[in-house]
Design a protein around this motif. Structure first.
Motif, mmCIF file in Angstrom:
data_model
loop_
_atom_site.group_PDB
_atom_site.id
_atom_site.type_symbol
_atom_site.label_atom_id
_atom_site.label_comp_id
_atom_site.label_asym_id
_atom_site.label_seq_id
_atom_site.Cartn_x
_atom_site.Cartn_y
_atom_site.Cartn_z
ATOM 1 N N UNK A 1 0.817 -1.221 0.000
ATOM 2 C CA UNK A 1 0.000 0.000 0.000
ATOM 3 C C UNK A 1 0.853 1.273 0.000
ATOM 4 N N UNK A 2 2.146 1.123 0.282
ATOM 5 C CA UNK A 2 3.017 2.302 0.237
ATOM 6 C C UNK A 2 3.309 2.750 -1.188
ATOM 7 N N UNK A 3 2.899 1.942 -2.173
ATOM 8 C CA UNK A 3 3.168 2.285 -3.576
ATOM 9 C C UNK A 3 1.858 2.711 -4.249
ATOM 10 N N UNK A 4 1.904 3.843 -4.934
ATOM 11 C CA UNK A 4 0.707 4.399 -5.563
ATOM 12 C C UNK A 4 -0.005 3.385 -6.454
ATOM 13 N N UNK A 5 0.780 2.591 -7.194
ATOM 14 C CA UNK A 5 0.190 1.642 -8.138
ATOM 15 C C UNK A 5 -0.763 0.655 -7.486
ATOM 16 N N UNK A 6 -0.514 0.339 -6.225
ATOM 17 C CA UNK A 6 -1.375 -0.632 -5.548
ATOM 18 C C UNK A 6 -2.785 -0.057 -5.438
ATOM 19 N N UNK A 7 -2.882 1.210 -4.993
ATOM 20 C CA UNK A 7 -4.195 1.853 -4.888
ATOM 21 C C UNK A 7 -4.903 1.898 -6.228
ATOM 22 N N UNK A 8 -4.132 2.198 -7.285
ATOM 23 C CA UNK A 8 -4.716 2.290 -8.624
ATOM 24 C C UNK A 8 -5.258 0.920 -9.068
#
Length: 771
Positions: free
Chosen positions: A413-420
């Protein structure tokens, strides 16, 4: 077996040979023939016999490795010696006086056998480890021979290039050798001995400075082991290439016994133990991104001494990442397949080892982490993890599994791509004990997290912070929450913002801060698609007004805490429309009475686990840790996070009874003034009158009309200036390294029951408890 209480000369071959000359035994036979009480008695009463037995058994393995084990008799001796050592080693480790024995040199055991050779004699442990490594690449014993015919002279063990004998195709190796049942079994016995050598770690209490390296692992993974690279590759490929389904034919496993699984389990366990390396204290290799012709990056600087960690961190080819990710996702999804066609595939049991392996890959190899997040393949890891979390939530013997699942999601979750990626619609229908919903993977995550918080085991309370931090981290990217998920988030806010919950522990108000941050992120950055959430906020507006008007005078605080004594449990299901669970799902069950579990060390608080970063306009992250108490747009100091006191304080009423802590007016005022309510209050101020007007004008009680209005509404120019997005990224630290070590060895201890390698020995790293 007659050990004799009298010392026996090392030269008395007739006596010692009886221990390994038996023809057909199994490791189970050896465990039955050599009872624990007998080993301990020999250790106390005739230590020289135990020493001679160990030394002789190692000598036989060294001879087998030297000769190449050509005859059946030699193979049998090697197997029996390795079974015997697997049996005896834990009893050597449990006694502090014996612990140094394998690291001492044995007189006359020099490399050349000459008298003057003792100076450069190897410690027994080193001879043993090198012999195991050689034996794991021994033609016609553990690997396929490359000889064209029997006429050729036997392959010379010393000149043999073990890189040509890697066990399975995959990373850095294209050729898949013919499966061979006997070779798999022999490998497995040797890996079990290797794991037992490494298990000395179980007999040392958990130390805060987890930098202490395991000397067995350190030597085995050093340049002294000429097979380090092919063995690392063999273990990784064996795990990642394993397909328990059996060539895509359902029910195939019922016809053919799968002898690969025990080897794959053993390989996974050896692999995670060799990778037990505290990345917080060491310099992890920085990869410069150059691609060379090899499977491993030529990283500069050279990276950790531990070659297994080094190789893992330097894998860089896309096809290798794809192979590893697909393999781990396939194995993690295996228990979920069970639910479509019961018993159609073999159910694997080593998902916890796989989760540790996946964690190590992401932690030590940032390129792998970015690869995982580059496509929606990450969801093939997410869904099984959410399945395990939901399934284990009520079972106290699986608290460790809950933690590692949540840690992995925190890291991602610390990486933007995960949220996307979470915006992808969720259509897989794995039967899970959660309300039915139509929506995205983000909805699935929120619904499962709500279930864990409201109906999980009480030991999961320390994880609430982590769960909500994950939701905060992904919230700025969530395009449209379903009504079910929106209601779940508001139900959590409702439960966490009751006065008695807020006042009954020093850290409880942080949960409210996290949830408000989620709402603010979605309103400021994803208002357009989130009419369901906006509608839910409007419906539950009283909760926000109550928070804004939270009483701070001593009588009110006292009264709230009195109410607690009579109140039901905080997070009951009341107020959350549960809805029917998915068809075919079973409720999460508590642990069966009598289940064994191992204790875990406490995990660090969320402030130690994560480090704050701010997302800049161009999407890059800027660390905020160095700055002094940055405050978010709403004026709440972003650095005010749950501290270590959290562990003790979380349980309502316990702290006040012992007189440790009680809420004061000053304390309530100190954080009430920082509640980030401005954005939501402004939203309510603008939208509530409009919604009420529609209802009066049209006599409406119909949700869909209101939702349609909210979908086309806009708050542009009416809200406060958007605050910067804050991400709390996982950061490695020695506390989590120690947690992983105790968890990993606890799993290995409990999973090795046939034979029970460590059972009933005096383990110090954790306690064994019965539920």
């Amino acid at each position: 077996m007659a050990w004799g209480r009298r010392p026996v000369e090392a030269t008395d071959d007739a006596f010692w040979d009886q221990f390994w000359a038996d023809t057909a035994t199994s490791v189970q036979d050896v465990f039955a023939l050599v009872p624990a009480a007998e080993i301990r008695a020999v250790r106390e009463e005739s230590p020289s016999n135990l020493a001679t037995l160990c030394y002789k058994a190692v000598e036989k393995l060294v001879q087998g490795a030297e000769s190449g084990c050509h005859s059946e008799k030699e193979k049998q001796i090697v197997l029996n010696c390795s079974r015997l050592l697997t049996r005896v080693l834990p009893y050597i480790f449990e006694d502090p006086d014996w612990r140094g024995f394998f690291w001492s040199t044995v007189p006359g055991a020099g490399r050349g056998g000459g008298e003057d050779d003792d100076e450069n004699a190897r410690p027994l442990a080193e001879s043993l480890l090198l012999a195991i490594a050689d034996l794991l690449f021994c033609p016609d014993f553990t690997v396929q021979s490359h000889r064209r015919s029997t006429v050729d002279s036997a392959e010379d063990v010393h000149s043999l290039d073990s890189c040509e004998y890697i066990w399975e195709a995959g990373v850095g190796f294209a050729h898949s050798p013919q499966p061979n049942y006997i070779h798999d079994m022999n490998r497995m016995e040797l890996l079990k001995l290797l794991l037992t050598c490494f298990s000395e770690a179980m007999y040392l209490p958990p130390a805060p400075d987890s930098g202490s390296t395991n000397p067995w692992v350190q030597f085995f993974c050093s340049t002294e082991n000429r097979h380090a690279l092919p063995l690392f590759t063999s273990l990784l490929n064996t795990v990642c290439a394993y397909d328990p389904v059996g060539y895509g034919i359902p029910y195939n496993h019922l016809l053919f016994s799968d002898y690969r699984e025990p080897l794959v389990e053993e390989a996974a366990q050896v692999l995670i133990v060799t990778l037990d390396h505290d990345s917080a204290t060491s310099t992890s290799p920085t990869v410069d991104g150059t691609t060379t012709g090899t499977a491993m990056d030529d990283a500069d600087p050279p990276g950790p001494e531990n070659l297994f960690v080094n190789y893992l961190s330097r894998i860089h080819r896309e096809e290798d990442f794809q192979f590893v990710l697909k393999g781990i996702a396939r194995l993690l999804s295996n228990p979920l397949l069970q639910t479509y066609l019961p018993n159609s595939t073999k159910k694997i049991q080593f998902h916890q080892e796989l989760l540790v392996l996946f964690w190590k890959l992401c932690d030590f190899n940032k390129k792998f982490l970015f690869f995982v997040l580059k496509s929606s393949d990450v969801l093939d890891i997410l869904v099984p993890i959410l399945y395990f979390l939901n399934d284990a939530r009520a079972d106290q013997s699986r608290v460790g599994l809950m933690h590692i699942g949540v840690f992995i999601l925190l890291l991602l979750s610390g990486e933007r791509n995960f949220g996307v990626r979470l915006n992808k619609p969720y259509s897989v229908r794995v039967p899970m004990d959660i309300p039915v919903f139509t929506g995205t993977h983000a909805d699935l995550l929120i619904v499962v997290f709500h279930k864990i918080i409201t109906s999980g085991h009480q030991r999961l309370q320390p994880l609430f912070d982590c769960l909500l931090t994950i939701v905060v981290n992904v919230s700025p990217y969530l395009k449209s929450l379903s009504m079910v998920a929106a209601n779940k988030l508001l139900h959590l806010l409702e439960a966490f913002s009751t006065t008695w919950f807020l006042f009954s522990a020093a850290q409880n108000h942080h949960l409210v801060f996290f949830l408000l941050e989620v709402f603010n992120n979605i309103i400021q950055y994803q208002f357009d698609g989130n009419s369901n959430l906006v509608y839910a906020i409007i419906r539950k507006r009283s909760v926000f007004h109550q928070l804004a008007n939270l009483p701070t005078d001593p009588p009110a605080i006292h009264k709230a805490l009195q109410r607690r004594r009579r109140a039901p449990e905080p997070l009951s299901r009341t107020g959350s429309q549960e809805g029917a669970s998915m068809e075919g799902s079973r409720p999460a069950a508590p642990a069966e009475p009598g289940t064994l579990k191992t204790s875990l060390v406490a995990t660090p608080g969320i402030d130690k686990l994560t480090e704050k970063s701010q997302v800049s306009e161009d999407g890059t992250l800027r660390s905020l840790e160095s700055a002094s108490q940055p405050s978010s747009a709403d004026g709440s100091p972003a650095a005010e996070e749950p501290s270590q006191a959290w562990r003790e304080q979380r349980r309502p009423s316990s702290s006040s009874a012992s007189g440790q802590w009680s809420p004061t007016s000053e304390w309530v005022l100190s954080w009430k003034s920082k509640l980030p309510l401005q954005t939501i209050m402004r939203l309510l101020q603008v939208l509530v009158p409009q919604v009420e007007k529609i209802c009066i004008d049209k006599g409406l009680t119909d949700e869909s009309e209101i939702l349609r209005f909210l979908q086309h509404g806009t708050l542009v120019g009416l809200l406060p200036v958007p605050h910067p997005i804050l991400i709390r990224k996982y950061q490695a630290n020695s506390g989590t390294a120690m947690w992983f070590r105790t968890y990993m060895w606890g799993v290995i201890y409990l999973r090795n029951v046939d034979p029970p390698v460590w059972y009933d020995t005096d383990v110090k790293l954790f306690e064994i408890q019965r539920v």
